[in-house]
Scaffold this motif. Structure first.
Motif, short mmCIF file in Angstrom:
data_model
loop_
_atom_site.label_atom_id
_atom_site.label_comp_id
_atom_site.label_asym_id
_atom_site.label_seq_id
_atom_site.Cartn_x
_atom_site.Cartn_y
_atom_site.Cartn_z
N LYS A 189 14.82 86.42 -79.28
CA LYS A 189 13.39 86.18 -79.53
C LYS A 189 13.17 85.44 -80.84
N LYS A 190 14.04 85.65 -81.83
CA LYS A 190 13.91 84.94 -83.09
C LYS A 190 14.43 83.51 -82.97
N ILE A 191 15.43 83.31 -82.11
CA ILE A 191 15.88 81.94 -81.83
C ILE A 191 14.73 81.16 -81.18
N ALA A 192 14.00 81.81 -80.27
CA ALA A 192 12.86 81.16 -79.61
C ALA A 192 11.77 80.81 -80.61
N ALA A 193 11.49 81.72 -81.53
CA ALA A 193 10.47 81.45 -82.55
C ALA A 193 10.88 80.29 -83.45
N TYR A 194 12.15 80.26 -83.80
CA TYR A 194 12.66 79.17 -84.62
C TYR A 194 12.61 77.85 -83.85
N MET A 195 12.91 77.91 -82.56
CA MET A 195 12.85 76.72 -81.71
C MET A 195 11.43 76.17 -81.66
N ASN A 196 10.45 77.04 -81.54
CA ASN A 196 9.05 76.60 -81.55
C ASN A 196 8.73 75.83 -82.81
N GLN A 197 9.20 76.35 -83.95
CA GLN A 197 8.97 75.70 -85.24
C GLN A 197 9.68 74.36 -85.31
N LEU A 198 10.93 74.34 -84.87
CA LEU A 198 11.75 73.13 -84.95
C LEU A 198 11.15 71.99 -84.13
N LEU A 199 10.71 72.29 -82.92
CA LEU A 199 10.20 71.25 -82.03
C LEU A 199 8.82 70.75 -82.44
N ASN A 200 8.14 71.49 -83.29
CA ASN A 200 6.81 71.08 -83.74
C ASN A 200 6.82 70.35 -85.08
N GLN A 201 8.01 70.23 -85.67
CA GLN A 201 8.08 69.61 -86.98
C GLN A 201 7.82 68.11 -86.90
N VAL A 202 7.31 67.57 -88.00
CA VAL A 202 7.01 66.14 -88.09
C VAL A 202 8.21 65.42 -88.70
N LYS A 203 8.56 64.30 -88.13
CA LYS A 203 9.69 63.51 -88.63
C LYS A 203 9.17 62.49 -89.63
N CYS A 204 9.91 62.31 -90.72
CA CYS A 204 9.48 61.32 -91.70
C CYS A 204 10.52 60.20 -91.80
N LYS A 205 10.03 59.01 -92.16
CA LYS A 205 10.92 57.88 -92.34
C LYS A 205 11.53 57.96 -93.73
N LEU A 206 12.87 57.84 -93.82
CA LEU A 206 13.56 57.99 -95.10
C LEU A 206 13.80 56.63 -95.72
#
Length: 320
Positions: A189-206
């Protein structure tokens, strides 16, 4: 130069291709799989491929069982179909499954193989197809199936997760954890919560300047200079570490400030850049040709030379 924020997530949603997440589970994995999907937000543009060890005599009730814990479509995978978002694909019993781009291929086990590793088989195809976008999770199960596939995902810059001591049968996740490639270890369940966070993150140009500063910080701490590495490779590894942090980083400058306060994160990035499990023999076909044709010819030629030289040496010794 300022980092420019992009209106996309780390997953290529702009092209309407869902993120593909692989899940490997075996003995004791049913409860773990149910716990994961109960906690996962099914509104995201992702699809799952779940691979288990199932006999041909076993009738899978997984579609009905998982349907109680997720609003996503749960179905047995069919050969040739294109992966769609908000769908859970289950590998049929006694079958191997792999993907090429976003298309599924399913076929029965090779009868000549005494032991089949369906999880490794799928994860390797996931790694080669999705590369740094590959995401995989190993849950409860006996044996070591999945460990080799996870190594390849890690090598390609993907993300590897494993169930913690909550696994009913810890063999499979433990092989991943002990290899040192697990980016996140927790209960489902914590892997799922972390996955939700990961997939919603914004990507930035470096920007190049910010990447060079990160390289300088690594050199200052470790003494190793990565300035000759390909900038794209370094940037992908930095993005990966930024995505794995609990704190959402909106720019590389922000990440650089973070690592100056947290030198352990800089060490993790350093380890990622080294890619400890990379394969030396990358070009398999070339090395196979060397092994089958060139090496035997060289050895045979040396043997013939030795056979010619030895009699001459024998006569010299005999005549003093």
């Amino acid at each position: 130069m300022q980092e420019e924020l992009m209106e996309v997530s780390p997953i290529d949603i702009a092209k309407q291709k869902p993120a593909i997440i692989g899940i490997g589970a075996s003995a004791g994995g049913l409860n773990a799989v149910k716990e994961f999907f109960k906690a996962f937000k099914s509104s995201l543009n992702v699809c799952f491929v779940v691979v288990q060890h199932l006999s041909a005599k076993y009738k899978s009730f997984m579609p009905e069982l998982l349907g109680k814990y997720t609003s996503m479509d749960v179905r047995l995978a069919r050969n040739g179909e294109t992966l769609k978002g908000k769908t859970v694909y289950l590998c049929p019993p006694n079958h191997n499954i792999k993907i090429e781009n976003h298309t599924i291929q399913v076929h029965t086990y090779d009868e000549n193989e005494k032991i089949n590793y369906p999880i490794d088989y799928f994860l390797k195809s996931l790694a080669l197809s999705q590369r740094e976008k590959a995401i995989a999770i190993i849950l409860s199960g006996k044996g070591r199936d999945g460990a080799e596939g996870m190594k390849l995902i890690h090598e390609q810059g993907g993300i590897c997760m494993a169930q913690d001591e909550s696994a009913q049968c810890p063999d499979m996740p433990n092989h991943v954890i002990k290899s040192g490639i697990a980016d996140f270890v927790e209960r489902p369940k914590k892997i799922a919560a972390y996955m939700n966070q990961l997939l919603n993150q914004v990507k930035c140009k470096l920007s190049d300047e910010a990447v060079e500063k990160t390289i300088y910080l690594i050199q200052k701490q470790t003494g190793i200079d990565f300035s000759m590495y390909k900038k794209n490779s370094v940037s992908r590894r930095i993005e990966r570490r930024m995505n794995l942090l609990d704190e959402q980083m909106l720019s590389l400058d922000e990440y650089n400030r973070y690592v100056m306060k947290h030198p352990e994160e800089l060490q993790l990035l350093f380890n990622d850049l080294l890619i400890g499990v990379t394969h030396f023999f990358r070009d398999k076909e070339s090395f196979d040709t060397l092994r089958k044709h060139f090496v035997p010819a060289i050895v045979e030629n040396n043997i013939k030379k030795r056979e010619k030289i030895l009699p001459c040496l024998g006569r010299r010794v005999f005549h003093g």
